[in-house]
Design an enzyme around this catalytic site. Sequence first.
Site, mmCIF file in Angstrom:
data_model
loop_
_atom_site.group_PDB
_atom_site.id
_atom_site.type_symbol
_atom_site.label_atom_id
_atom_site.label_comp_id
_atom_site.label_asym_id
_atom_site.label_seq_id
_atom_site.Cartn_x
_atom_site.Cartn_y
_atom_site.Cartn_z
ATOM 1 N N HIS A 166 19.390 -47.478 5.428
ATOM 2 C CA HIS A 166 19.643 -46.613 4.289
ATOM 3 C C HIS A 166 20.942 -45.846 4.544
ATOM 4 O O HIS A 166 21.862 -46.396 5.147
ATOM 5 C CB HIS A 166 18.449 -45.699 4.041
ATOM 6 C CG HIS A 166 17.226 -46.471 3.629
ATOM 7 N ND1 HIS A 166 15.970 -45.922 3.531
ATOM 8 C CD2 HIS A 166 17.059 -47.779 3.304
ATOM 9 C CE1 HIS A 166 15.091 -46.838 3.169
ATOM 10 N NE2 HIS A 166 15.731 -47.976 3.028
ATOM 11 N N HIS A 224 12.166 -52.389 -5.241
ATOM 12 C CA HIS A 224 12.077 -50.984 -4.887
ATOM 13 C C HIS A 224 13.013 -50.209 -5.809
ATOM 14 O O HIS A 224 14.230 -50.380 -5.759
ATOM 15 C CB HIS A 224 12.480 -50.791 -3.419
ATOM 16 C CG HIS A 224 12.539 -49.349 -3.000
ATOM 17 N ND1 HIS A 224 13.251 -48.937 -1.888
ATOM 18 C CD2 HIS A 224 11.991 -48.233 -3.520
ATOM 19 C CE1 HIS A 224 13.130 -47.639 -1.750
ATOM 20 N NE2 HIS A 224 12.376 -47.182 -2.729
ATOM 21 N N HIS A 251 20.421 -54.248 7.021
ATOM 22 C CA HIS A 251 19.827 -53.306 6.074
ATOM 23 C C HIS A 251 19.448 -52.014 6.778
ATOM 24 O O HIS A 251 18.663 -52.008 7.737
ATOM 25 C CB HIS A 251 18.584 -53.899 5.404
ATOM 26 C CG HIS A 251 17.927 -52.934 4.450
ATOM 27 N ND1 HIS A 251 18.489 -52.593 3.246
ATOM 28 C CD2 HIS A 251 16.769 -52.229 4.545
ATOM 29 C CE1 HIS A 251 17.699 -51.739 2.618
ATOM 30 N NE2 HIS A 251 16.644 -51.491 3.388
ATOM 31 N N GLN A 264 9.384 -58.448 -5.296
ATOM 32 C CA GLN A 264 9.168 -57.033 -5.024
ATOM 33 C C GLN A 264 10.469 -56.291 -5.264
ATOM 34 O O GLN A 264 11.515 -56.657 -4.720
ATOM 35 C CB GLN A 264 8.709 -56.803 -3.582
ATOM 36 C CG GLN A 264 8.458 -55.331 -3.247
ATOM 37 C CD GLN A 264 8.345 -55.077 -1.766
ATOM 38 O OE1 GLN A 264 9.343 -55.098 -1.046
ATOM 39 N NE2 GLN A 264 7.127 -54.853 -1.282
#
Length: 867
Positions: free
Chosen positions: A229, A157, A227, A155
């Site tokens: 942002h 992003h 993690h 996956q």
Amino acid sequence: MMGVPASCVVVLTFILYSHSLKIQSTLHVSKRTNQQQIIANPYNFSVDLRMPGVIPTGSDTYLCMAFPVPTRQDAYIVDFIPLASMDTVHHMLLFGCQTPVSTNSFWDCGSVQGTCEDEAAIMYAWARNAPPTKLPKDVGFKVGRSSGMSYFVLQIHYGDISAFKDHHRDCSGLTLRMTSRPQPFIAGIYLLMSVDTVILPGQRVTDADVACDYTSYPIYPFAFRTHTHRLGKVVSGYRIRDGKWTLIGRQSPQLPQAFYPANKQVTVKYGDTLAARCVFTGEGKTSKTYIGGTSDDEMCNFYIMYYMESRHAIPYMNCMEMGSEELFQHIPPEANVPINVSPSHMNSVMHLGQSTDDRDYAVVLDTNKLETVDQDYHFEQVSAWPQSSLQLGQVSGLALDSDSNLVIFHRGDHHWGADSFNNQARYQQRSLGPIQQSAILVVDPSKGSILKASGRNMFFLPHGITADKENNYWVTDVALHQVLKVSSDGKDKTLMALGEAFIPGSDNNHFCQPTDVAVDTESGNIFVSDGYCNARIIKFSADGKYLSEWGAGSSDRRRRIPFHIPHSLVLLPDKKEICVADRENGRIQCFIAETGEFVKEIKKDEFGGEVFAISYSPTGDGLIFAVNGESLSRPVPIRGFVIDYSTKDILDTFSPNKKEFKMPHDIAETRDGSVFVGDASSKSVYKFTTEKLHHSVKKAGIEVQELEEMDAVVQTKVKQDTSKTAAIQEKQTVVQKTQPQLEADKERKSPAKLNKGERVLPVIITTLLLIPLVAVISIGVFISWRKKNQHEVKSEPSSVRGILGKIRGKAVGSLNLGNFFPSHKGYSRQGFDQLSTEGSDQERNDEDSSDSENEEYSALPPPQSSS
């Protein structure tokens, strides 16, 4: 006679042709970069997982692609090498699962489709130009046949798609280095993740707290990853044990989001709590920020990469529970201190430890010194015990005699059922007579063989048993309402009887379905739990004189809860205490043996409201062994427990490997540490012994080490045309279907330089192949001699030509030598350096683009060992 020379010519031609193929295969060097490499080591291989030249259509696009695990056997991932850049990829995850959402091509997995039809396990995560991750020695993520993971799902992003303005196609992904050698320890991911944090605009500090109790086998964290942002300042993860917070790892999420070495001192066991805090700032924001999947949202993730003993391996666990304010009042102050990151600091981290040798990748993280950790133990069933059937009835009691032999008390052909007693607790089946079988069996604890048998025609419904220092048995019979002292010499003699046969009562001379007996080896005092009707513990002298009795205890006398079936007793000789399993109250209570004064209570949710039996070992500060039972109101697994007496912590749980406990009724622990559980419902006795969960594996952090002799480097060089994805999938299918043929061809996959053993092997094989040919030639000579008048020998379709054709088909096959390129040692690094991990796909060199019309993702499965 012309046929004989012709046959010899054919044989000679075959030999020369076979050897020429072998020489060609060992010397061949492929110049195409979209092919495979097979060299000597039959266990290790690499797989490239890459996007097939995609163009994301909008910002915050999530794209997924499934790749079948390239072997039908078990395999283990030991190294993750990212092939991506933060210029184009926001973050990347690798999942393992049995059934992906799609197998045809890439798909949008940011929608309702998701990644897998079944449960997906995260195995790897990458962001912000994180470097490669190498697992410790003897540790791997298990995939393949018995793992429940037949597919990888990649996956990616794509956050800001401005990098795609020139319409270039993305082939980001990662390389997996794998081995088919079984790894003694299996890696997994534990993810702590906040799902409901709201960051208020302008607010300087917002904390996101996550915490869960850990309820499985021990894990050994060796790496962590943070993690968030843009708003994340620091993420910290901890283990909480006995109120003490121990740091697992702490890092700024604005640094490369790699897996960094965890605190090497931390292990996590049953009963610990795992907790994490993310610190955000809302300064500069004009609106609320929520947890979500876009770049404008936020995330709070703390990944723990751990390993655990292979037989109990759990590949993925997560925690999404908001931690309580009371718990996080005690979090260490360091968790609230932001880690400031300068651009120069980020640069230095990216190039830390840059390798100067010819390896495929750089060492980019500090490595831990080799460190051993403490050994832990887990109880496992001895499936081969007993070696022969004991032919038991309902097993009600277990004990150990003074010779450390196991004593089993069972009910033979009698059963305790709904019709056994009336409302006054009087036994209703006296007409059946006593049990005619030997109700007491002395069994060898190592093999399970019967050493002695006694107790014929003495008991009606046996329950508890214990042995004194003279090896006399003290038993309870719930039908007789008595406590009996029985000789162990096989003469079936009753030495003492307490209570009146078949007469229930609650005074000093009567019992009502008494359950168990404990004997003080020093004073000879006798303790009886009484029982199903009464709620008391009664103390007698060695000669049977009534001394005292007491009921349940409590630290708060006003809230004392009476016993509800005191079912099992055990004496703690080193502590001068006696503990009782209060069955229906789901608790263990301990008292001073001399006075009956309450000492402590152990009550766990894991018991599910039922504790059937307990035993004790003075090991360490004292260990209590317990078994629970089925509860209708609070269903939990039925199993055994190892409990630290001092801390009340559950140290271990255990249960049979193949079957399940039905009604574990009693438990006993031997001097060598073995544990026996008698199950009344299944009429069985189970043996459990301790096995090491962790064999002093050296924790190498995430030290990057070269994997010895890779045998298959699989390059996914996909043309920049999404219409080719169907051909890619077709190639995958073909590779899997041709596995038997590929394994048959492995003799021709060795490198040019052969050792002595490798030179001898082809000669032996050639000799064996020639035997049938020589036989055929001999037959031909004989036929030609018989047919002297004929000038021509007719070869049968099934003779030399047919056999030679079959041999050629088997030996040569359809191997395409163009699929292989040179040995790992000393090759030109064309496998791993085509895509820079610090730049975008635009930085690929010209050699990376293939002119092949058949782009492929394929891997030869690692050959099975001949042993």
